[in-house]
Design a protein around this motif. Structure first.
Motif, PDB file in Angstrom:
ATOM      1  N   GLN A  22      79.163 -61.044  79.975  1.00 43.74           N
ATOM      2  CA  GLN A  22      79.573 -60.604  81.317  1.00 43.74           C
ATOM      3  C   GLN A  22      81.054 -60.205  81.329  1.00 43.74           C
ATOM      4  O   GLN A  22      81.447 -59.264  82.017  1.00 43.74           O
ATOM      5  CB  GLN A  22      79.321 -61.729  82.334  1.00 43.74           C
ATOM      6  N   LEU A  23      81.858 -60.914  80.555  1.00 43.07           N
ATOM      7  CA  LEU A  23      83.284 -60.576  80.483  1.00 43.07           C
ATOM      8  C   LEU A  23      83.481 -59.197  79.865  1.00 43.07           C
ATOM      9  O   LEU A  23      84.369 -58.446  80.283  1.00 43.07           O
ATOM     10  CB  LEU A  23      84.035 -61.634  79.663  1.00 43.07           C
ATOM     11  N   ALA A  24      82.660 -58.883  78.880  1.00 42.87           N
ATOM     12  CA  ALA A  24      82.747 -57.560  78.243  1.00 42.87           C
ATOM     13  C   ALA A  24      82.478 -56.466  79.267  1.00 42.87           C
ATOM     14  O   ALA A  24      83.140 -55.420  79.287  1.00 42.87           O
ATOM     15  CB  ALA A  24      81.752 -57.475  77.086  1.00 42.87           C
ATOM     16  N   GLN A  25      81.502 -56.709  80.153  1.00 41.43           N
ATOM     17  CA  GLN A  25      81.183 -55.724  81.192  1.00 41.43           C
ATOM     18  C   GLN A  25      82.314 -55.643  82.215  1.00 41.43           C
ATOM     19  O   GLN A  25      82.690 -54.550  82.655  1.00 41.43           O
ATOM     20  CB  GLN A  25      79.868 -56.120  81.893  1.00 41.43           C
ATOM     21  N   ARG A  49      80.473 -62.267  89.737  1.00 41.27           N
ATOM     22  CA  ARG A  49      81.259 -62.721  90.879  1.00 41.27           C
ATOM     23  C   ARG A  49      81.757 -64.151  90.655  1.00 41.27           C
ATOM     24  O   ARG A  49      82.892 -64.498  90.947  1.00 41.27           O
ATOM     25  CB  ARG A  49      80.405 -62.675  92.145  1.00 41.27           C
ATOM     26  N   ARG A  50      80.868 -64.990  90.121  1.00 42.55           N
ATOM     27  CA  ARG A  50      81.228 -66.390  89.879  1.00 42.55           C
ATOM     28  C   ARG A  50      82.279 -66.498  88.776  1.00 42.55           C
ATOM     29  O   ARG A  50      83.167 -67.349  88.820  1.00 42.55           O
ATOM     30  CB  ARG A  50      79.976 -67.187  89.509  1.00 42.55           C
ATOM     31  N   ILE A  51      82.183 -65.631  87.784  1.00 45.81           N
ATOM     32  CA  ILE A  51      83.174 -65.621  86.703  1.00 45.81           C
ATOM     33  C   ILE A  51      84.540 -65.196  87.233  1.00 45.81           C
ATOM     34  O   ILE A  51      85.566 -65.795  86.913  1.00 45.81           O
ATOM     35  CB  ILE A  51      82.706 -64.696  85.562  1.00 45.81           C
ATOM     36  N   VAL A  52      84.546 -64.159  88.062  1.00 49.19           N
ATOM     37  CA  VAL A  52      85.797 -63.688  88.660  1.00 49.19           C
ATOM     38  C   VAL A  52      86.425 -64.787  89.522  1.00 49.19           C
ATOM     39  O   VAL A  52      87.644 -64.975  89.523  1.00 49.19           O
ATOM     40  CB  VAL A  52      85.552 -62.409  89.500  1.00 49.19           C
ATOM     41  N   ILE A  95      92.448 -67.362  80.804  1.00 50.45           N
ATOM     42  CA  ILE A  95      91.508 -68.445  80.524  1.00 50.45           C
ATOM     43  C   ILE A  95      90.475 -67.963  79.516  1.00 50.45           C
ATOM     44  O   ILE A  95      90.141 -66.767  79.479  1.00 50.45           O
ATOM     45  CB  ILE A  95      90.836 -68.902  81.856  1.00 50.45           C
ATOM     46  N   SER A  96      89.965 -68.857  78.686  1.00 52.74           N
ATOM     47  CA  SER A  96      88.985 -68.476  77.663  1.00 52.74           C
ATOM     48  C   SER A  96      87.570 -68.516  78.221  1.00 52.74           C
ATOM     49  O   SER A  96      87.307 -69.142  79.260  1.00 52.74           O
ATOM     50  CB  SER A  96      89.075 -69.426  76.470  1.00 52.74           C
ATOM     51  N   ALA A  97      86.644 -67.881  77.524  1.00 49.66           N
ATOM     52  CA  ALA A  97      85.235 -67.888  77.931  1.00 49.66           C
ATOM     53  C   ALA A  97      84.700 -69.315  77.943  1.00 49.66           C
ATOM     54  O   ALA A  97      83.917 -69.699  78.826  1.00 49.66           O
ATOM     55  CB  ALA A  97      84.409 -67.014  76.984  1.00 49.66           C
ATOM     56  N   LYS A  98      85.129 -70.106  76.974  1.00 48.50           N
ATOM     57  CA  LYS A  98      84.667 -71.494  76.896  1.00 48.50           C
ATOM     58  C   LYS A  98      85.127 -72.282  78.115  1.00 48.50           C
ATOM     59  O   LYS A  98      84.370 -73.083  78.691  1.00 48.50           O
ATOM     60  CB  LYS A  98      85.200 -72.138  75.617  1.00 48.50           C
ATOM     61  N   GLU A  99      86.372 -72.058  78.544  1.00 47.76           N
ATOM     62  CA  GLU A  99      86.891 -72.756  79.721  1.00 47.76           C
ATOM     63  C   GLU A  99      86.165 -72.302  80.982  1.00 47.76           C
ATOM     64  O   GLU A  99      85.899 -73.107  81.882  1.00 47.76           O
ATOM     65  CB  GLU A  99      88.391 -72.494  79.859  1.00 47.76           C
ATOM     66  N   GLU A 159      83.245 -74.406  84.059  1.00 46.95           N
ATOM     67  CA  GLU A 159      83.383 -74.393  85.518  1.00 46.95           C
ATOM     68  C   GLU A 159      82.130 -73.894  86.230  1.00 46.95           C
ATOM     69  O   GLU A 159      82.038 -73.990  87.451  1.00 46.95           O
ATOM     70  CB  GLU A 159      84.570 -73.486  85.906  1.00 46.95           C
ATOM     71  N   ILE A 160      81.190 -73.322  85.491  1.00 47.59           N
ATOM     72  CA  ILE A 160      80.029 -72.689  86.141  1.00 47.59           C
ATOM     73  C   ILE A 160      78.747 -73.404  85.739  1.00 47.59           C
ATOM     74  O   ILE A 160      78.483 -73.589  84.559  1.00 47.59           O
ATOM     75  CB  ILE A 160      79.937 -71.196  85.755  1.00 47.59           C
TER      76      ILE A 160
END
Length: 757
Positions: free
Chosen positions: A244-247, A207-210, A220-224, A228-229
């Motif tokens: 988590q992005l893969a899921q 949820r936080r990633i979204v 946006i990249s995973a590193k970016e 933020e989190i």
């Protein structure tokens, strides 16, 4: 639909309608009431009817998970699975906007049971066909051929999701009074249950990633995302984000955009879902509520002419009355961010919009801030006159308007107007102090600074005196600068050690200048790098031990620590020593540090120069040499003697054209003739050209400049010796006294051939 038996009842009612039985099939279920196997009896009866009719049933379920599967009890799910496995008379085709967890959870009855087909959004061509069909019989139509770009935009905006595409098309296509954007709010309300469910079903980390991805809008990249989190004060690890992005990608929430590196980019797959998220979860400060609309308008009106035509019509509608104020506010905020619009037209839009808003809405629009943004935008577009016009016609100018307008007057050479604007400043505060100071320096009028300071009650007297002193200092009036600095000290301000040091150094008192800087260093108000810079450039004899003492006192994370540490070793060691390599390590770290704080001063020049020389003379690492040369080119601060070093490096890389361009620069040749040190460097570079058999490039340089031929006569005749077959008469001109020097040069060329293979 909240039970399995309810499904069978519904189908029996459907069959009643299909065969016009006057409700006989459904009424038959009354016979099963209160029986323990009520559901089974209903199902068997349903199959009996189907068999008698020679029919089968296909059930089409929208929101299959939310509106049906999630409502079934565990026992009912297992029963449905059994039926679907054993009975060929019923088949289900379900649709879901979200991934059904039941299908991926090993403990659930429907784990990997259904055949899952991922539906892609409509392509641009398919969207075109859909819009064509939607327009059949409509009074208001768009020209499909002329507006292909707009249809493409709808496909992008909606992700090709048909339901969303139709809603947005109907709302945005024909907006005559601003009501469409109000209608959009209703559409967002309609999709809220679906989208809200989609978010709430995600695990908290997803949820936080979204949230981060949605608010960024662009991919946006995973590193970016990781930056933020935070969890308990620590940044979330990139590898965890990637997992988590893969899921999320597997569950069709995000889509991955491949790059040519390992750092792929991620974006919410359904763009309208992103719009909903921004509109429902954004805040005004970050302008998230209008970000999507800005993007839409940028795409929809893909050239300046079309968007300005839209704006002209929009302004007329605003002035005609009856336009929805809330929509007008939203549009004004979005349009203000589009770079391709003429700022004057945007300015007219702001005025027209402001006129129909109430007081609260007008404060939300913040027209004063918008005017400033538009003026700066015109300035960035290199239209200074337009920038000045916008600020001059601003009705209620605040300090920021006057300060920026003063700066624009300076650029436009209307110096006389700066005083008028600065004199009208109202009670400036510390935040504006530096800007005012710079404007007074640019206008070369310290009296303006005195006037502005006398009209401010927000700034302490000691800081006023310091600021006035700074203006006099920058304008070179050291006597009055010192006077105001001393007043600042009387009012209790810490001594302005650095400028006072400069004043005393200017007067020739380097000893007291040094004392001031060292005192400031002890007080913690002068940086070690300032003292080191003084030692570097103000004393005839370099106090190496003092430099080392200060360097050792510096924190290891000080950007200048690595620079001075490396420089000290570089100067004190022999070129071939191991310590020389250590110096290179410090200097390379310093380059990283300088990049972080954007240092581009004389020390940066020194740094690049030393690294360049190291890579030329010692390492001969062509990859490193190429990197440092590229950095040198980017910096654009190289004095002529360093351009010669660069040329030497380019020859080693085999880029003779670029080396020749640098050596041909007028200032490079001029300085090489006038200054002994540079002449030697220039000459060595010519010899390297000759060692690489680039004789004719060197000949071109000599041919274009007779003075160069005179300054480097032995080298010229060494070249003529090598080219004697082409120019047999030229070598005859050489005097006897040059025989040995020319021979020595030819020997050095042969040595360079070996050294720089």
């Amino acid at each position: 639909m909240n039970s399995l038996s309810g499904l069978w009842e519904k189908l029996l009612k459907f069959l009643d309608d299909e065969y016009d039985t006057n409700g006989r099939y459904y009424e038959h279920t009354e016979d099963f009431i209160d029986l323990d196997d009520y559901e089974k009896k209903c199902f068997d009866y349903l199959i009996e009817i189907l068999n008698s009719k020679g029919k089968k049933i296909i059930l089409f379920f929208d929101n299959f998970g939310q509106l049906f599967l999630d409502n079934l009890k565990e026992k009912e799910k297992r029963r449905l699975r059994e039926i679907l496995m054993q009975c060929n008379d019923i088949r289900i085709i379900g649709a879901s906007a979200i991934v059904l967890q039941d299908l991926h959870d090993y403990s659930q009855p429907f784990y990997e049971f259904f055949q899952v087909v991922h539906l892609d959004g409509l392509s641009k061509e398919e969207t075109y066909q859909l819009i064509e069909r939607l327009q059949e019989g409509c009074e208001h139509k768009i020209d499909l051929k002329k507006n292909k770009g707009k249809i493409d935009t709808l496909a992008i905006l909606t992700g090709g999701v048909i339901r969303t595409l139709m809603m947005v098309y109907e709302v945005l296509l024909d907006d005559q009074d601003g009501s469409a954007l109000s209608d959009l709010e209703l559409i967002l309300d309609q999709v809220t249950p679906l989208y809200k469910h989609r978010i709430e079903d995600l695990p908290i980390q997803q949820r936080r990633i979204v949230d981060v991805i949605a608010k960024r809008w662009d991919a946006i990249s995973a590193k970016e995302i990781a930056t933020e989190i935070r969890e308990d004060g620590k940044r979330m690890q990139t590898k965890l984000i990637s997992a988590q992005l893969a899921q999320l990608e597997k569950n069709n929430v995000v889509e991955k955009k491949q790059t040519n590196t390992k750092n792929h980019l991620y974006q919410l797959k359904e763009r309208f879902f992103n719009i909903w998220y921004l509109m429902r979860n954004g805040d005004r400060r970050d302008r998230r509520k209008v970000k999507w609309l800005t993007k839409f308008l940028e795409m929809w009106y893909d050239d300046e002419e079309s968007i300005e035509t839209f704006l002209e019509r929009h302004i007329l509608r605003l002035k005609s009355g009856g336009y929805n104020a809330k929509s007008a506010l939203l549009l004004a905020e979005a349009l203000a961010d589009i770079n391709k619009i003429n700022p004057i037209i945007l300015d007219n839009l702001m005025e027209a919009t402001s006129a129909i808003l109430n007081e609260d809405q007008r404060s939300q629009l913040n027209i004063g801030e918008k005017k400033l943004i538009l003026a700066i935008k015109s300035y960035k577009d290199q239209d200074l006159k337009k920038a000045i016009y916008i600020l001059e016609k601003t009705k209620e100018k605040i300090n920021s308007h006057k300060l920026v307008l003063s700066f624009f007057y300076f650029l436009d050479k209307q110096i006389e107007k700066i005083g008028i604007e600065l004199s009208a400043l109202k009670n400036v505060d510390l935040e504006d102090l530096d800007f005012v100071k710079q404007l007074c320096i640019l206008s070369k009028d310290p009296n303006l600074m005195i006037d502005v300071m006398s009209n401010s009650s927000k700034i302490e007297q000691k800081k006023k005196e310091l600021a006035i002193g700074d203006v006099y200092f920058e304008l070179g009036d050291y006597e009055l600068a010192e006077k105001h600095y001393n007043k600042a000290v009387e009012f209790g301000e810490i001594t302005p050690y650095k400028p006072l040091s400069t004043i005393y150094s200017y007067r020739g008192d380097d000893s007291y200048a040094e004392e001031l800087l060292v005192s400031g260093l002890k007080e913690g108000v002068v940086e070690p790098s300032d003292v080191l810079e003084f030692y570097e450039f103000h004393l005839d004899k370099e106090p190496r031990e003092k430099i080392r003492e200060i360097v050792e006192l510096m924190p290891k994370d000080d950007p200048y620590f690595n620079f001075y540490k490396g420089l000290d070793i570089f100067r004190s060691e022999k070129i071939k020593s191991k310590k020389f390599g250590e110096a290179k390590g410090y200097l390379e770290k310093a380059l990283v540090d300088f990049d972080k704080i954007k240092v581009r001063d004389l020390r940066f020049t020194q740094l690049i120069s030393n690294l360049l020389l190291f890579n030329i003379q010692i390492a001969l690492d062509k990859i490193k040499l190429k990197e440092i040369l590229e950095r040198f080119e980017e910096a654009e601060i190289a004095p002529p003697f360093l351009k010669v070093h660069s040329a030497f490096g380019y020859i080693l890389l085999g880029d003779y054209k670029r080396a020749f361009e640098l050596m041909s620069l007028n200032q490079v040749i001029k300085d090489s003739i006038e200054f002994d040190g540079q002449r030697d460097n220039f000459n060595d570079t010519l010899l390297l050209f000759m060692a690489k058999n680039q004789h004719h490039l060197v000949f071109d340089l000599f041919s274009k400049n007779e003075n160069l031929k005179e300054a480097l006569k032995p080298t010229y005749y060494a070249l003529m010796t090598l080219l004697k077959e082409e120019y047999p008469n030229e070598i005859i001109k050489m005097g006897e006294e040059l025989t040995q020097p020319v021979s020595d040069i030819l020997t050095k060329i042969e040595e360079m051939k070996e050294e720089y293979k």
